[in-house]
Design a protein around this motif. Structure first.
Motif, mmCIF file in Angstrom:
data_model
loop_
_atom_site.group_PDB
_atom_site.id
_atom_site.type_symbol
_atom_site.label_atom_id
_atom_site.label_comp_id
_atom_site.label_asym_id
_atom_site.label_seq_id
_atom_site.Cartn_x
_atom_site.Cartn_y
_atom_site.Cartn_z
ATOM 1 N N UNK A 1 -4.112 13.155 -13.151
ATOM 2 C CA UNK A 1 -3.305 12.196 -12.410
ATOM 3 C C UNK A 1 -1.868 12.683 -12.232
ATOM 4 N N UNK A 2 -1.175 12.050 -11.278
ATOM 5 C CA UNK A 2 0.236 12.336 -11.037
ATOM 6 C C UNK A 2 0.977 11.009 -10.911
ATOM 7 N N UNK B 1 4.874 4.005 -16.790
ATOM 8 C CA UNK B 1 6.120 3.422 -17.282
ATOM 9 C C UNK B 1 7.325 4.260 -16.834
ATOM 10 N N UNK B 2 8.492 3.636 -16.732
ATOM 11 C CA UNK B 2 9.682 4.348 -16.238
ATOM 12 C C UNK B 2 10.121 5.520 -17.120
ATOM 13 N N UNK B 3 9.680 5.567 -18.358
ATOM 14 C CA UNK B 3 10.039 6.684 -19.239
ATOM 15 C C UNK B 3 9.384 7.990 -18.808
ATOM 16 N N UNK B 4 8.327 7.895 -18.015
ATOM 17 C CA UNK B 4 7.626 9.091 -17.546
ATOM 18 C C UNK B 4 8.108 9.366 -16.118
ATOM 19 N N UNK B 5 8.779 10.488 -15.886
ATOM 20 C CA UNK B 5 9.359 10.762 -14.564
ATOM 21 C C UNK B 5 8.296 10.876 -13.467
ATOM 22 N N UNK B 6 8.734 10.558 -12.246
ATOM 23 C CA UNK B 6 7.869 10.757 -11.094
ATOM 24 C C UNK B 6 7.446 12.215 -11.023
ATOM 25 N N UNK B 7 6.252 12.445 -10.490
ATOM 26 C CA UNK B 7 5.638 13.767 -10.298
ATOM 27 C C UNK B 7 5.174 14.425 -11.592
ATOM 28 N N UNK B 8 5.248 13.711 -12.714
ATOM 29 C CA UNK B 8 4.688 14.225 -13.962
ATOM 30 C C UNK B 8 3.167 14.204 -13.826
ATOM 31 N N UNK C 1 0.791 -1.227 0.000
ATOM 32 C CA UNK C 1 0.000 0.000 0.000
ATOM 33 C C UNK C 1 0.824 1.278 0.000
ATOM 34 N N UNK C 2 2.134 1.172 -0.133
ATOM 35 C CA UNK C 2 3.012 2.340 -0.187
ATOM 36 C C UNK C 2 3.566 2.448 -1.607
ATOM 37 N N UNK C 3 3.417 3.604 -2.232
ATOM 38 C CA UNK C 3 3.910 3.792 -3.601
ATOM 39 C C UNK C 3 5.428 3.918 -3.618
ATOM 40 N N UNK C 4 5.995 3.870 -4.795
ATOM 41 C CA UNK C 4 7.444 4.028 -4.965
ATOM 42 C C UNK C 4 7.930 5.373 -4.429
ATOM 43 N N UNK C 5 7.051 6.358 -4.382
ATOM 44 C CA UNK C 5 7.412 7.675 -3.878
ATOM 45 C C UNK C 5 7.013 7.886 -2.422
ATOM 46 N N UNK C 6 6.538 6.800 -1.765
ATOM 47 C CA UNK C 6 6.261 6.860 -0.334
ATOM 48 C C UNK C 6 4.851 7.269 0.054
ATOM 49 N N UNK C 7 3.935 7.345 -0.901
ATOM 50 C CA UNK C 7 2.546 7.686 -0.576
ATOM 51 C C UNK C 7 1.856 6.483 0.059
ATOM 52 N N UNK C 8 1.095 6.717 1.101
ATOM 53 C CA UNK C 8 0.354 5.651 1.762
ATOM 54 C C UNK C 8 -1.050 5.591 1.161
ATOM 55 N N UNK C 9 -1.284 4.606 0.305
ATOM 56 C CA UNK C 9 -2.581 4.490 -0.378
ATOM 57 C C UNK C 9 -3.703 4.064 0.552
ATOM 58 N N UNK C 10 -3.366 3.583 1.750
ATOM 59 C CA UNK C 10 -4.410 3.275 2.732
ATOM 60 C C UNK C 10 -5.068 4.568 3.210
ATOM 61 N N UNK D 1 -4.235 15.358 -7.287
ATOM 62 C CA UNK D 1 -4.234 14.530 -8.494
ATOM 63 C C UNK D 1 -4.325 13.061 -8.095
ATOM 64 N N UNK D 2 -4.987 12.273 -8.933
ATOM 65 C CA UNK D 2 -5.097 10.835 -8.719
ATOM 66 C C UNK D 2 -3.719 10.198 -8.909
#
Length: 158
Positions: free
Chosen positions: A120-121, A100-107, A77-86, A94-95
């Protein structure tokens, strides 16, 4: 042989020069700081908003597991960027999506599926998330199952 009076005179001249150079240095440092502020504010104010063209994609949904027997996602339940989806499936309004890895985080993205637009983010990745496949974070298994697998389109909006 120089006498004490000439040494004192030389010392005073050198002290005056040093004080003058220190003043010039302080003024130049202030100018540098002013220019840095001007440059950073102009970057913020004049940076164009990136908006790419629409691309087709495939969209699925995922959710945080409610117990250990569910394997809804890696990371419990924790995203790669540390968000707690619970706690929340959004970030900055943003949702949260896995992209895919070609799209940077926080885009930031716009996703259109069945006439609905999702802002979305990118905050997560996934093993099967490649090419134009995205996984949208939803609150529970029922919502994710109802969403299913859908075709749509997406574009970068930041």
């Amino acid at each position: 042989m120089p006498n004490a009076a000439s040494w004192q005179s030389d010392a005073e001249v050198n002290a005056d020069k040093a004080a003058e150079l220190e003043q010039q240095l302080a003024e130049r440092n202030q100018e540098i700081e002013r220019l840095k502020k001007q440059l950073s504010s102009s970057k913020v104010n004049t940076a164009p908003s990136i908006k790419t063209h629409w691309q087709t994609g495939e969209f699925t949904a995922y959710y945080p597991p409610t117990d250990v027997s569910e394997h809804a996602m890696q990371g419990n339940g924790i995203t790669a960027q540390g968000d707690n989806l619970h706690k929340s499936q959004t970030c900055e309004g943003y949702q949260i999506v896995a992209a895919p890895p070609e799209i940077p985080f926080n885009t930031k993205l716009e996703i259109e599926v069945n006439g609905n637009v999702i802002r979305a983010i990118v905050r997560d990745r996934g093993g099967a998330i490649k090419g134009s496949k995205f996984d949208i974070a939803l609150s529970d298994k029922s919502s994710a199952t109802n969403f299913g697998r859908q075709s749509g389109k997406w574009r970068i909006i930041n």
